[in-house]
Motif scaffolding. Structure first.
Motif, short mmCIF file in Angstrom:
data_model
loop_
_atom_site.label_atom_id
_atom_site.label_comp_id
_atom_site.label_asym_id
_atom_site.label_seq_id
_atom_site.Cartn_x
_atom_site.Cartn_y
_atom_site.Cartn_z
N PRO A 164 -8.37 4.83 -1.56
CA PRO A 164 -7.95 6.15 -2.03
C PRO A 164 -9.00 6.90 -2.81
CG PRO A 164 -7.08 4.47 -3.48
CD PRO A 164 -7.77 3.74 -2.35
N VAL A 165 -10.13 6.24 -3.17
CA VAL A 165 -11.14 6.91 -4.01
C VAL A 165 -12.52 6.86 -3.36
CG1 VAL A 165 -9.86 6.52 -6.14
CG2 VAL A 165 -11.48 4.78 -5.36
N SER A 166 -12.59 6.65 -2.05
CA SER A 166 -13.88 6.48 -1.38
C SER A 166 -14.76 7.72 -1.44
CB SER A 166 -13.66 6.09 0.08
OG SER A 166 -12.91 7.09 0.76
N ALA A 167 -14.15 8.91 -1.60
CA ALA A 167 -14.93 10.15 -1.63
C ALA A 167 -15.17 10.65 -3.05
CB ALA A 167 -14.21 11.24 -0.83
N ARG A 187 6.68 2.39 -14.19
CA ARG A 187 7.93 2.39 -13.44
C ARG A 187 8.31 1.02 -12.89
NH1 ARG A 187 8.00 4.51 -9.05
NH2 ARG A 187 5.79 4.80 -8.57
N GLY A 188 7.45 0.02 -13.11
CA GLY A 188 7.72 -1.29 -12.56
C GLY A 188 7.56 -1.35 -11.06
N ALA A 189 6.77 -0.44 -10.50
CA ALA A 189 6.54 -0.41 -9.05
C ALA A 189 5.44 -1.40 -8.67
CB ALA A 189 6.15 0.99 -8.61
N THR A 190 5.47 -1.85 -7.44
CA THR A 190 4.45 -2.75 -6.92
C THR A 190 3.31 -1.91 -6.32
OG1 THR A 190 6.16 -4.36 -6.38
CG2 THR A 190 4.01 -4.69 -5.37
N LEU A 191 2.07 -2.29 -6.61
CA LEU A 191 0.90 -1.55 -6.14
C LEU A 191 -0.03 -2.49 -5.40
CD1 LEU A 191 -1.09 0.87 -6.05
CD2 LEU A 191 -1.84 0.20 -8.36
N VAL A 192 -0.36 -2.13 -4.16
CA VAL A 192 -1.35 -2.87 -3.37
C VAL A 192 -2.40 -1.87 -2.92
CG1 VAL A 192 -1.77 -4.37 -1.39
CG2 VAL A 192 0.44 -4.46 -2.57
N ALA A 193 -3.66 -2.08 -3.31
CA ALA A 193 -4.72 -1.12 -3.01
C ALA A 193 -5.89 -1.81 -2.34
CB ALA A 193 -5.19 -0.44 -4.30
N SER A 194 -6.33 -1.24 -1.24
CA SER A 194 -7.56 -1.66 -0.58
C SER A 194 -8.69 -0.84 -1.18
CB SER A 194 -7.46 -1.41 0.93
OG SER A 194 -8.73 -1.50 1.54
N LEU A 195 -9.70 -1.53 -1.71
CA LEU A 195 -10.80 -0.85 -2.39
C LEU A 195 -12.14 -1.29 -1.83
CD1 LEU A 195 -9.56 -1.04 -6.09
CD2 LEU A 195 -9.61 0.99 -4.64
N HIS A 196 -13.03 -0.31 -1.62
CA HIS A 196 -14.38 -0.62 -1.18
C HIS A 196 -15.22 -1.15 -2.34
CE1 HIS A 196 -18.22 -0.19 0.91
NE2 HIS A 196 -18.67 0.47 -0.14
N ALA A 197 -15.03 -0.56 -3.52
CA ALA A 197 -15.82 -0.92 -4.69
C ALA A 197 -15.26 -2.19 -5.33
CB ALA A 197 -15.83 0.23 -5.70
#
Length: 273
Positions: A164-167, A187-197
């Protein structure tokens, strides 16, 4: 997960997440990170195996129930699918189209029904002044942040972020990831993020999963991910560890090593400062 052309994108993969957990996915290009997120978002059906998302098997649900499940999942794309002529405010409010009744969705397309809500989401990403701009007036990095603002406004139970932050430049990348992690935690939400860095993943996420050739190479707390492990993960790319752009080599290396040395306190300092 096998594609129509026979390419096996994911194989022998077992992964579980607790509600409210925050996980970073790292790995070389073509490792299967995007395929994994598309499976978790119920956008693709697994070829074999069992998939449970938010306590449901998406592919055993009726069409209506599957639509309701997807409305509980927010996805921030590397290239957000935003119509060029659409206003930013409309793009953000689209985050709740899956939860609004049809008449409210249609009405909001004609005239934004929650300008204040959209403005609040955009303000977290320093985009408040662009709320009435057309999307084709924004840069690639600004469009990525609009996509994140849409996910924030959606208030989903499961947040999926695919590069989400590649640019974005290093400062904005850290700020944007900080906003995502803070929103999920609040909010107690689950977060899964694919990151290049890799350094950003280690600094901001308590758990890091490395994927290579469609398999999980490691699944560890960030504090236990060292450079030797990462070099093996990125062996196909010469062992070079991708980091935030324009970060001086010494600073980048220091950030990469800090979580392994300093644990939770160091990671929090690096991400939240």
């Amino acid at each position: 997960m096998t594609h129509a052309d026979g390419f096996v994108a994911l194989r022998g993969l077992t992964l579980a997440a607790q509600p409210g957990e925050q996980i970073a996915i790292v790995g070389p290009s073509g490792a299967g990170k995007t395929s994994l997120l598309r499976l978790l978002g119920a956008a693709m059906r697994p070829t074999t195996g069992q998939l449970d998302v938010l306590d449901a098997d998406p592919w055993s649900l009726s069409t209506a129930d599957l639509r309701r499940l997807r409305a509980r999942i927010g996805v921030a794309h590397q290239a957000p699918p935003l119509p060029a002529r659409q206003r930013v405010v409309t793009a953000v409010l689209a985050g709740r189209l899956g939860r609004w009744p049809w008449w409210k969705s249609v009405a909001s397309l004609a005239y934004p029904l929650d300008i204040a809500g959209a403005a609040a989401a955009l303000a977290q990403l320093d985009l408040g002044e662009r709320i009435f701009d057309r999307c084709d007036r924004l840069s690639g990095g600004q469009l990525q942040r609009v996509g994140v603002a849409r996910v924030l406004y959606q208030q989903a139970q499961l947040l999926l972020a695919d590069e989400p932050v590649s640019a974005l430049d290093p400062a904005l990348a850290q700020q944007t990831v900080r906003v995502l992690t803070a929103d999920a935690a609040a909010r107690g939400a689950t977060l899964v993020a694919s990151l290049h860095a890799v350094d950003l993943a280690l600094a901001c996420f308590p758990r890091v999963v490395g994927i290579r050739d469609g398999r999980i190479a490691f699944d560890r707390p960030a504090a236990k991910v060292d450079r030797a492990l990462l070099r093996r993960l990125y062996a196909s790319e010469g062992g070079q560890l991708p980091g935030l752009a324009e970060v001086p080599p010494a600073a980048s290396a220091q950030r990469l090593l800090r979580p392994a040395v300093g644990g939770e306190a160091a990671r929090a300092d690096s991400c939240w400062r």
